[in-house]
Design an enzyme around this catalytic site. Structure first.
Site, short mmCIF file in Angstrom:
data_model
loop_
_atom_site.label_atom_id
_atom_site.label_comp_id
_atom_site.label_asym_id
_atom_site.label_seq_id
_atom_site.Cartn_x
_atom_site.Cartn_y
_atom_site.Cartn_z
N GLY A 12 -3.22 20.71 -11.70
CA GLY A 12 -2.88 20.27 -13.06
C GLY A 12 -2.71 18.76 -13.11
O GLY A 12 -2.31 18.14 -12.13
N ASN A 111 0.91 21.90 -4.61
CA ASN A 111 1.03 22.80 -3.45
C ASN A 111 -0.27 23.55 -3.12
O ASN A 111 -0.58 23.75 -1.96
CB ASN A 111 2.19 23.80 -3.58
CG ASN A 111 2.71 23.91 -4.99
OD1 ASN A 111 1.97 23.70 -5.94
ND2 ASN A 111 3.97 24.26 -5.14
N THR A 139 2.56 16.43 -9.07
CA THR A 139 2.70 17.58 -9.96
C THR A 139 3.89 17.36 -10.89
O THR A 139 4.96 16.95 -10.44
CB THR A 139 2.88 18.94 -9.26
OG1 THR A 139 3.30 19.90 -10.23
CG2 THR A 139 3.90 18.95 -8.14
N ASP A 141 5.43 19.63 -12.14
CA ASP A 141 6.39 20.71 -11.87
C ASP A 141 7.47 20.29 -10.88
O ASP A 141 8.54 20.90 -10.83
CB ASP A 141 5.67 21.93 -11.30
CG ASP A 141 4.76 22.59 -12.31
OD1 ASP A 141 4.75 22.16 -13.47
OD2 ASP A 141 4.06 23.54 -11.95
N MET A 185 6.90 23.65 -19.61
CA MET A 185 6.11 24.10 -18.45
C MET A 185 6.95 24.18 -17.18
O MET A 185 8.11 23.78 -17.17
CB MET A 185 4.95 23.14 -18.22
CG MET A 185 3.73 23.42 -19.07
SD MET A 185 2.39 22.30 -18.60
CE MET A 185 1.02 23.05 -19.46
N GLY A 186 6.34 24.61 -16.10
CA GLY A 186 7.04 24.59 -14.83
C GLY A 186 6.90 25.88 -14.03
O GLY A 186 7.46 25.99 -12.95
N ARG A 187 6.19 26.84 -14.56
CA ARG A 187 5.91 28.06 -13.80
C ARG A 187 7.18 28.65 -13.19
O ARG A 187 7.98 29.21 -13.91
CB ARG A 187 4.88 27.75 -12.72
CG ARG A 187 3.98 28.93 -12.45
CD ARG A 187 2.86 28.57 -11.52
NE ARG A 187 1.62 28.29 -12.20
CZ ARG A 187 0.69 27.48 -11.74
NH1 ARG A 187 0.88 26.82 -10.63
NH2 ARG A 187 -0.42 27.31 -12.41
N GLU A 242 8.63 28.19 -19.40
CA GLU A 242 7.48 29.10 -19.63
C GLU A 242 7.49 30.27 -18.65
O GLU A 242 6.87 31.30 -18.89
CB GLU A 242 6.17 28.34 -19.47
CG GLU A 242 5.92 27.85 -18.03
CD GLU A 242 4.56 27.22 -17.78
OE1 GLU A 242 3.75 27.12 -18.71
OE2 GLU A 242 4.31 26.82 -16.63
N ARG A 298 2.36 16.74 -20.08
CA ARG A 298 1.73 16.20 -18.88
C ARG A 298 0.68 15.14 -19.16
O ARG A 298 0.20 14.49 -18.27
CB ARG A 298 1.15 17.33 -18.02
CG ARG A 298 0.02 18.09 -18.64
CD ARG A 298 -0.38 19.26 -17.75
NE ARG A 298 -1.68 19.76 -18.12
CZ ARG A 298 -2.20 20.90 -17.69
NH1 ARG A 298 -1.51 21.67 -16.87
NH2 ARG A 298 -3.40 21.27 -18.06
O1 F6P Z 1 0.43 22.59 -12.16
C1 F6P Z 1 1.20 22.16 -13.22
C2 F6P Z 1 1.06 22.97 -14.46
O2 F6P Z 1 1.08 22.05 -15.50
C3 F6P Z 1 2.12 24.08 -14.67
O3 F6P Z 1 3.34 23.61 -15.12
C4 F6P Z 1 1.43 24.99 -15.64
O4 F6P Z 1 1.96 26.30 -15.58
C5 F6P Z 1 0.04 24.95 -15.13
O5 F6P Z 1 -0.15 23.69 -14.53
C6 F6P Z 1 -1.01 25.15 -16.19
O6 F6P Z 1 -2.24 25.01 -15.60
P1 F6P Z 1 -3.63 25.05 -16.37
O7 F6P Z 1 -3.72 23.81 -17.17
O8 F6P Z 1 -4.63 25.07 -15.25
O9 F6P Z 1 -3.62 26.28 -17.20
#
Ligand code: F6P
Length: 411
Positions: A12, A111, A139, A141, A185-187, A242, A298
């Site tokens: 990302g 990662n 990142t 995140d 965001m932040g998974r 999220e 981001r």
């Molecule tokens: O890797 C960072 C990130 O922005 C996460 O916070 C988010 O869940 C993910 O990427 C989204 O990724 P993509 O843009 O590939 O859907």
């Protein structure tokens, strides 16, 4: 004549990843041991397909530093296990690296991207004349272990803190019961959600509710808190990750998600705010709105943090220095020396200790009613969000950016 260096970006994007790219290109241009500087488009996927541009004479560093997203483009690509040495992608990569006489490969990513660095450095280990492979972290995140933080986080944190503050101002204007739910965001890691809490951690009272992905989420408890807050204030503001999960580990509102996953098995998230909006509408029935900050957190370069971009650039430079020292299979990491005045130093760590791992918000910072936790969080985040960044505007007042995506491929 020295060897050539290739750099690529993956995963990302962030507002600081191009500052790191600028640091890599600048240091490589200055290094006597490096002959040509190449950029791989769309990460390892593009490199194996020969999508490579020649950055040797590039000079527009200030503008590249201030460019959001990824000037080289990105990919989410998982390499096969190293035991499959004859896999087609490894054969292609060897061919390309030999063709372009690559002595150094720098990969800027999170990662999952460090998994690529780990695999390629293991694949080449012990081979004569093999390229040195070094990882440079990024990142938003902020979930990489072995480093105090990652470039990109400070700018996203600043965007979230400032934007939450503005949302709080807006939601304060009416005197009717209303709930505003902001999805961040932040998974699996709550570092960005903590940043959205900064208006409260720096002396305010809102956001009233802050929900981290590390803490199991209970819908009934959420509704109870909203009702309770509405008794004292007409405007309830919540910052939610999220990646909220219930006590069984299922994503909140998962029935509403597509269920699609990327090559690393990560579910495509987003939508929890909308889901909670529906819940509040149904169960409480007051005015309710959800805001998904989505990509803005981001890519908002206009609010990027100067400290973040400085560090991003420094990490890029350090990546080249480590590569020239032959430190293959290593990643550049930040070690914090002090919060105030803020000071850090850079070192290298084994990328195998970072690849595919996640650094979550520590237990001691998950109770946001604990003043000690709030102090710790504030001291950790504040220095990373500081400083303004120059903007490069054209005659229309629009920002101008750098992209290498339409450059002619090198041969
Ligand atoms: O890797 C960072 C990130 O922005 C996460 O916070 C988010 O869940 C993910 O990427 C989204 O990724 P993509 O843009 O590939 O859907």
């Amino acid at each position: 004549m020295g060897k050539n260096l290739i750099v690529a970006q993956s995963g990302g994007p962030s507002a600081a990843i191009n500052a790191t790219l600028a640091g890599v290109i600048a240091a490589a241009q200055e290094a006597g041991a490096v002959d040509r500087v190449y950029g791989g488009l769309h990460g390892i996927e593009g490199i194996q397909a020969g999508k490579i541009v020649d950055l040797t004479g590039f000079a527009d560093f200030a503008r590249l530093r201030a460019t959001p997203a990824m000037a080289l483009g990105s990919c989410r690509c998982k390499l096969p296990p190293v035991t499959e040495r004859d896999a087609e992608i490894y054969r292609r990569l060897r061919e390309i690296f030999a063709h372009f006489d690559i002595g150094y490969f720098l990969y800027i990513g999170g990662n999952d991207s460090m998994d690529t660095v780990d695999k390629l450095s293991s694949l080449f280990a012990g081979e004569a004349d093999a390229p040195v492979v070094v990882g440079v972290p990024k990142t938003i995140d902020n979930d990489l272990p072995m480093t105090d933080h990652t470039p990109g986080y400070g700018s996203a944190a600043r965007y979230l803190a400032v934007t939450m503050d503005e949302i709080i101002q807006d939601t304060a204007i009416y005197n009717v019961p209303a709930v505003t739910i902001v999805e961040v965001m932040g998974r699996n890691a709550g570092w960005l959600t903590l940043a959205a809490g900064m208006p409260r951690f720096t002396g305010g009272t809102k956001p009233d509710i802050i929900a981290l992905p590390e803490v199991p989420f209970d819908e009934n408890e959420f509704l109870r808190q909203v009702r309770e807050k509405l008794r004292h204030t007409p405007n309830v503001v919540a910052a939610v990750s999220e990646g909220l999960r219930d006590g069984n580990g299922a994503y909140v509102g998962s029935s509403a998600k597509s269920g699609a996953v990327d090559v690393f098995g990560h579910t495509y998230l987003s939508g929890v705010g909308k889901y909670l909006e529906g819940l509040v509408k149904r169960e409480i029935g007051c005015k309710v709105r959800s805001i998904e900050l989505n990509l803005m957190q981001r890519c908002s370069a206009h609010l990027a943090a100067g400290v973040d971009l400085e560090e991003g650039f420094a990490l890029g430079r350090a990546g080249v220095e480590a590569a020239l020292r032959g430190e293959t299979g290593r990643m550049i990491a930040v070690e914090r020396i002090s919060d105030s005045p803020y000071a850090m130093r850079l070192r290298t760590v084994a990328v195998s200790e970072v690849a595919n791992q996640e650094q979550l918000v520590p237990e001691k910072w998950r109770d946001l009613d604990d003043p000690e936790a709030v102090r710790g969080i504030r001291n950790y985040i504040l220095p990373l969000m500081q400083g303004d960044v120059p903007q490069f505007r054209n005659e229309f007042g629009m920002n101008t950016y750098v992209s290498f995506l339409n450059w002619k491929y090198a041969e």
